[in-house]
Design an enzyme around this catalytic site. Structure first.
Site, PDB file in Angstrom:
ATOM      1  N   THR A 223      -4.669   5.550   6.432  1.00  0.00           N
ATOM      2  CA  THR A 223      -3.272   5.662   6.702  1.00  0.00           C
ATOM      3  C   THR A 223      -2.461   6.729   6.156  1.00  0.00           C
ATOM      4  O   THR A 223      -2.425   6.735   4.681  1.00  0.00           O
ATOM      5  CB  THR A 223      -2.355   4.254   6.729  1.00  0.00           C
ATOM      6  OG1 THR A 223      -3.101   2.971   7.247  1.00  0.00           O
ATOM      7  CG2 THR A 223      -0.940   4.498   7.187  1.00  0.00           C
ATOM      8  N   TYR A 224      -2.187   7.678   6.703  1.00  0.00           N
ATOM      9  CA  TYR A 224      -1.682   9.036   6.255  1.00  0.00           C
ATOM     10  C   TYR A 224      -0.060   8.804   6.440  1.00  0.00           C
ATOM     11  O   TYR A 224       0.470   8.284   7.411  1.00  0.00           O
ATOM     12  CB  TYR A 224      -2.085  10.241   6.701  1.00  0.00           C
ATOM     13  CG  TYR A 224      -3.316  10.373   6.276  1.00  0.00           C
ATOM     14  CD1 TYR A 224      -3.663  11.274   5.143  1.00  0.00           C
ATOM     15  CD2 TYR A 224      -4.525  10.155   6.868  1.00  0.00           C
ATOM     16  CE1 TYR A 224      -4.958  11.561   4.631  1.00  0.00           C
ATOM     17  CE2 TYR A 224      -6.025  10.210   6.463  1.00  0.00           C
ATOM     18  CZ  TYR A 224      -5.992  11.115   5.318  1.00  0.00           C
ATOM     19  OH  TYR A 224      -7.302  11.423   4.716  1.00  0.00           O
ATOM     20  N   TYR A 225       0.689   8.937   5.386  1.00  0.00           N
ATOM     21  CA  TYR A 225       2.058   9.105   5.434  1.00  0.00           C
ATOM     22  C   TYR A 225       2.858  10.356   5.395  1.00  0.00           C
ATOM     23  O   TYR A 225       2.434  11.234   4.848  1.00  0.00           O
ATOM     24  CB  TYR A 225       2.775   8.233   3.994  1.00  0.00           C
ATOM     25  CG  TYR A 225       2.352   6.732   4.318  1.00  0.00           C
ATOM     26  CD1 TYR A 225       3.066   5.852   4.634  1.00  0.00           C
ATOM     27  CD2 TYR A 225       0.876   6.283   3.760  1.00  0.00           C
ATOM     28  CE1 TYR A 225       2.567   4.278   4.782  1.00  0.00           C
ATOM     29  CE2 TYR A 225       0.521   4.923   3.909  1.00  0.00           C
ATOM     30  CZ  TYR A 225       1.354   4.325   4.324  1.00  0.00           C
ATOM     31  OH  TYR A 225       1.029   2.805   4.563  1.00  0.00           O
TER      32      TYR A 225
END
Lengths: 179, 179
Positions: free
Chosen positions: B35-37
């Site tokens: 999961t990239y923020y």
């Protein structure tokens, strides 16, 4: 459940004698080093939030925890959202947050000597740069009863609950006024 | 040390046959969900940084890692600063970063089937929403020699190193142009 907590400044020697005389169970000493961060995009003092890395050691055991504390959810209870997870490496976590623009704002170091007495946890905190404090706390559904009980424990220990300090150690170190 | 890596899009069946014929060691399948923020204060696409939570499982084992990737340090080698630490709870870490204003921007899910061949790691990636890819990589001091070796491994596997894709899976999912 609410966490009801009273804290006063007090020399530990007399309190330890009282705890022993009252037959309190000693749980042992934990050392905590909490690094609090400033955010690059938000003023945590204004938003009443906190973000920290806690390094805790207890004998040979050491853990590192990442903690976010949200603003107080109401004026009376001091209840906050608190989100916490353990991390493997405090120095790598610190390096990640610095790279993201967070800055270490303050470090709170303390030794906590904890006892159990009449269902309450009594903690003798020695806080670097601040001095000696005693906390009496319990988790309870009934806040008023729990607070009255905590005041009684305080008095049993020879302490004055009216001298309660509501400011956190971080706040005291940063020179915040009483909340 | 540098990480030298070549990646091409390729159907896995023929590559698996070649790996077996060449006597490669199969290391097993790992599933990764990254999961990239997005940051509240910085445009990671512009600064060439990334911040993610990786959930990796391998049989019954599961780990969660927090990773910061800095911008490329030079134009040629794709070398980046990478800081990583394991965390106990991915959902609590996610909740902490959301509370701090970070937003999940994209999720990259892939199964990675890894082999060892002639000192190189050959990885057959099945990426959700993108398809099948093959990566050949090695850590080396001598980048040029390592890159030539990786190209030879590619050709041994029946693949064309000139079809190399330099964009990350995140970049491909977000529709970035070739870097």
């Amino acid at each position: 459940m609410y966490e009801v907590e009273l804290k006063v400044e007090a020399d530990h020697d007399a309190v330890r004698d009282r705890l022993e005389a009252l037959g309190a169970d000693r749980l042992g000493v934990v050392t905590q080093e909490d690094t609090y961060y400033d955010a690059p995009h938000r003023d945590f003092a204004a938003t009443d939030e906190a973000f920290r890395i806690r390094r805790e050691s207890h004998g040979d055991e050491a853990i590192v925890e990442l903690t976010y504390k949200g603003p107080k959810v109401d004026a009376e209870s001091k209840t906050r959202e608190e989100i916490e997870t353990a991390v493997e490496s405090g120095s790598d976590a610190d390096a990640i947050f610095r790279a993201l623009g967070f800055e270490a704002a303050a470090v709170v170091e303390k030794d906590r000597d904890r006892y159990h007495l009449n269902g309450y946890t009594v903690t003798l905190d020695s806080v670097d740069g601040l001095g000696e404090f005693v906390e009496v706390e319990i988790e309870a559904e009934e806040v008023d009863d729990a607070r009255e009980g905590a005041k009684e424990v305080m008095m049993d220990l020879g302490l004055d609950p009216d001298e309660q300090i509501r400011t956190s150690y971080l706040g005291l170190l940063l020179g915040d006024a009483e909340e």
